[in-house]
Design a protein around this motif. Sequence first.
Motif, mmCIF file in Angstrom:
data_model
loop_
_atom_site.group_PDB
_atom_site.id
_atom_site.type_symbol
_atom_site.label_atom_id
_atom_site.label_comp_id
_atom_site.label_asym_id
_atom_site.label_seq_id
_atom_site.Cartn_x
_atom_site.Cartn_y
_atom_site.Cartn_z
ATOM 1 N N GLU A 145 29.617 -37.305 29.692
ATOM 2 C CA GLU A 145 29.028 -36.147 30.372
ATOM 3 C C GLU A 145 29.735 -35.899 31.695
ATOM 4 N N ALA A 146 29.704 -34.658 32.103
ATOM 5 C CA ALA A 146 30.279 -34.279 33.390
ATOM 6 C C ALA A 146 29.328 -34.751 34.482
ATOM 7 N N GLN A 147 29.896 -35.067 35.647
ATOM 8 C CA GLN A 147 29.097 -35.552 36.755
ATOM 9 C C GLN A 147 29.513 -34.842 38.023
ATOM 10 N N GLY A 181 33.709 -35.017 37.910
ATOM 11 C CA GLY A 181 33.788 -36.385 37.423
ATOM 12 C C GLY A 181 33.358 -36.477 35.979
ATOM 13 N N LEU A 182 33.511 -37.660 35.432
ATOM 14 C CA LEU A 182 33.187 -37.919 34.042
ATOM 15 C C LEU A 182 32.502 -39.270 33.967
ATOM 16 N N VAL A 183 31.424 -39.336 33.223
ATOM 17 C CA VAL A 183 30.739 -40.603 32.965
ATOM 18 C C VAL A 183 30.783 -40.856 31.472
ATOM 19 N N LEU A 206 31.167 -46.133 32.666
ATOM 20 C CA LEU A 206 32.422 -45.965 33.397
ATOM 21 C C LEU A 206 32.383 -44.596 34.043
ATOM 22 N N THR A 207 32.601 -44.553 35.350
ATOM 23 C CA THR A 207 32.601 -43.283 36.066
ATOM 24 C C THR A 207 34.003 -43.014 36.592
ATOM 25 N N TRP A 208 34.510 -41.822 36.289
ATOM 26 C CA TRP A 208 35.800 -41.382 36.789
ATOM 27 C C TRP A 208 35.570 -40.167 37.656
#
Length: 67
Positions: free
Chosen positions: A34-36, A43-45, A62-64
């Motif tokens: 999902e987008a964050q 970001g992406l989770v 994992l968070t990017w």
Amino acid sequence: ATPAALNRAREYAAEALAWMIADGVARTVDVEAEAQGPVLGLGLVIRVVIIRSSGGASRFALTWSAT
């Protein structure tokens, strides 16, 4: 972070972990992406739940961030 990009991220993660099922390490591997962030696309989770063959569960996130 378009729906197509999120779907690709989920598919890539699931594909990378598929060996766990093939080798009998895990019974199931569930992946969500999902987008964050306050603005979509910052970001992406990726969340992963692995149900081990022995019955236990492991959860990872994992968070990017693009910032």
